[in-house]
Design a protein around this motif. Structure first.
Motif, short mmCIF file in Angstrom:
data_model
loop_
_atom_site.label_atom_id
_atom_site.label_comp_id
_atom_site.label_asym_id
_atom_site.label_seq_id
_atom_site.Cartn_x
_atom_site.Cartn_y
_atom_site.Cartn_z
N HIS A 1 55.47 23.93 64.30
CA HIS A 1 56.32 24.10 63.12
C HIS A 1 55.48 24.07 61.84
O HIS A 1 55.64 24.92 60.96
CB HIS A 1 57.40 23.01 63.06
CG HIS A 1 58.63 23.33 63.84
ND1 HIS A 1 59.48 24.38 63.53
CD2 HIS A 1 59.17 22.72 64.92
CE1 HIS A 1 60.48 24.40 64.38
NE2 HIS A 1 60.31 23.41 65.24
N LEU B 1 53.25 27.20 61.50
CA LEU B 1 54.02 28.39 61.11
C LEU B 1 54.46 28.31 59.65
O LEU B 1 54.52 29.34 58.96
CB LEU B 1 55.22 28.58 62.04
CG LEU B 1 54.86 28.93 63.49
CD1 LEU B 1 56.12 29.06 64.33
CD2 LEU B 1 54.02 30.19 63.57
N THR B 2 54.72 27.11 59.15
CA THR B 2 55.05 26.95 57.73
C THR B 2 53.84 27.32 56.87
O THR B 2 53.98 28.01 55.85
CB THR B 2 55.52 25.51 57.45
OG1 THR B 2 56.72 25.28 58.20
CG2 THR B 2 55.78 25.28 55.97
N GLU C 1 53.52 31.04 56.92
CA GLU C 1 54.54 31.63 56.03
C GLU C 1 54.09 31.58 54.57
O GLU C 1 54.29 32.54 53.82
CB GLU C 1 55.87 30.90 56.17
CG GLU C 1 56.64 31.25 57.41
CD GLU C 1 57.94 30.48 57.52
OE1 GLU C 1 58.97 31.13 57.79
OE2 GLU C 1 57.94 29.25 57.34
N ASN D 1 56.51 37.88 55.49
CA ASN D 1 57.01 36.69 56.18
C ASN D 1 56.74 36.84 57.68
O ASN D 1 56.08 37.78 58.11
CB ASN D 1 58.50 36.48 55.88
CG ASN D 1 59.34 37.68 56.22
OD1 ASN D 1 59.22 38.25 57.31
ND2 ASN D 1 60.19 38.10 55.30
N LEU D 2 57.27 35.91 58.45
CA LEU D 2 56.99 35.91 59.89
C LEU D 2 57.48 37.18 60.59
O LEU D 2 56.92 37.56 61.62
CB LEU D 2 57.61 34.68 60.57
CG LEU D 2 56.99 33.34 60.20
CD1 LEU D 2 57.72 32.19 60.91
CD2 LEU D 2 55.50 33.29 60.51
N VAL E 1 59.71 26.65 70.10
CA VAL E 1 59.56 26.71 68.64
C VAL E 1 59.42 28.17 68.19
O VAL E 1 60.04 28.58 67.21
CB VAL E 1 58.36 25.88 68.17
CG1 VAL E 1 58.15 26.03 66.67
CG2 VAL E 1 58.53 24.41 68.54
N LEU E 2 58.63 28.94 68.91
CA LEU E 2 58.45 30.35 68.54
C LEU E 2 59.78 31.09 68.55
O LEU E 2 60.06 31.90 67.67
CB LEU E 2 57.44 31.03 69.47
CG LEU E 2 56.01 30.50 69.41
CD1 LEU E 2 55.13 31.23 70.42
CD2 LEU E 2 55.42 30.60 68.01
N GLN F 1 62.65 29.86 67.90
CA GLN F 1 63.41 29.43 66.72
C GLN F 1 62.92 30.11 65.45
O GLN F 1 63.72 30.40 64.56
CB GLN F 1 63.28 27.92 66.51
CG GLN F 1 63.93 27.06 67.53
CD GLN F 1 63.59 25.58 67.32
OE1 GLN F 1 62.92 25.21 66.35
NE2 GLN F 1 64.03 24.73 68.23
N ARG F 2 61.63 30.36 65.36
CA ARG F 2 61.03 30.80 64.09
C ARG F 2 60.83 32.31 63.97
O ARG F 2 60.71 32.82 62.86
CB ARG F 2 59.69 30.11 63.88
CG ARG F 2 59.73 28.58 63.84
CD ARG F 2 60.39 28.01 62.59
NE ARG F 2 59.67 28.29 61.38
CZ ARG F 2 58.75 27.50 60.83
NH1 ARG F 2 58.42 26.37 61.41
NH2 ARG F 2 58.16 27.85 59.70
N PHE F 3 60.80 33.03 65.11
CA PHE F 3 60.57 34.47 65.07
C PHE F 3 61.81 35.22 65.51
O PHE F 3 62.51 34.80 66.42
CB PHE F 3 59.40 34.87 65.99
CG PHE F 3 58.05 34.54 65.44
CD1 PHE F 3 57.40 35.43 64.59
CD2 PHE F 3 57.42 33.35 65.76
CE1 PHE F 3 56.14 35.14 64.08
CE2 PHE F 3 56.17 33.04 65.24
CZ PHE F 3 55.53 33.93 64.40
N ASP F 4 62.05 36.37 64.85
CA ASP F 4 63.11 37.28 65.28
C ASP F 4 62.55 38.18 66.37
O ASP F 4 61.34 38.22 66.60
CB ASP F 4 63.57 38.14 64.09
CG ASP F 4 64.25 37.31 63.01
OD1 ASP F 4 64.90 36.30 63.36
OD2 ASP F 4 64.11 37.66 61.83
#
Length: 118
Positions: free
Chosen positions: A45, A48-49, A52, A61-62, A84-85, A87-90
């Motif tokens: 997390h 990735l922040t 970003e 952005n991601l 986690v990936l 959650q954070r990536f589309d």
């Protein structure tokens, strides 16, 4: 031309490298670690922040990330990383490579670099 990427709130590199560079439409983010976070999920997390923030300097952005390279001290924790990936990536998810290594800078559990495109 190649340009260095720096962002407020991102630590300066500890060696001879840039946190990121851009060349044309391509963006290259150096391997990032978060050794002060506890557990691999929290480190992901935080990394990735940081990524970003660096991408944000170029108004990206991601969702602009095309590829991830991940180094892990324990590949058995890959399911936690994937959670986690997700959650954070589309979707579509970025391409990725994963390798288990014996040691990472600052005794981190994971290091992530990426390539993005504007």
């Amino acid at each position: 031309m190649k340009y260095a990427i720096n962002a407020t709130g991102v630590d300066e590199p500890l060696g001879f490298y840039s946190n990121g560079t851009s060349a044309g439409r391509m963006i290259f983010i150096s391997g990032q670690v978060a050794p002060d976070a506890s557990g691999v999920a929290q480190q992901v997390h935080e990394i990735l922040t940081t990524i970003e923030k660096l991408l944000g300097e170029l108004q990206c952005n991601l969702s602009d990330v095309a590829s991830l390279t991940i180094f892990m001290r324990d590949i058995a924790q890959l399911d936690e990383v994937d959670a986690v990936l997700k959650q954070r990536f589309d979707t579509p998810a970025p391409a990725r490579s994963v390798a288990e290594v014996s040691k990472l800078p600052h005794d981190a559990l994971i290091e992530i670099s990426c390539i993005a495109c504007r």
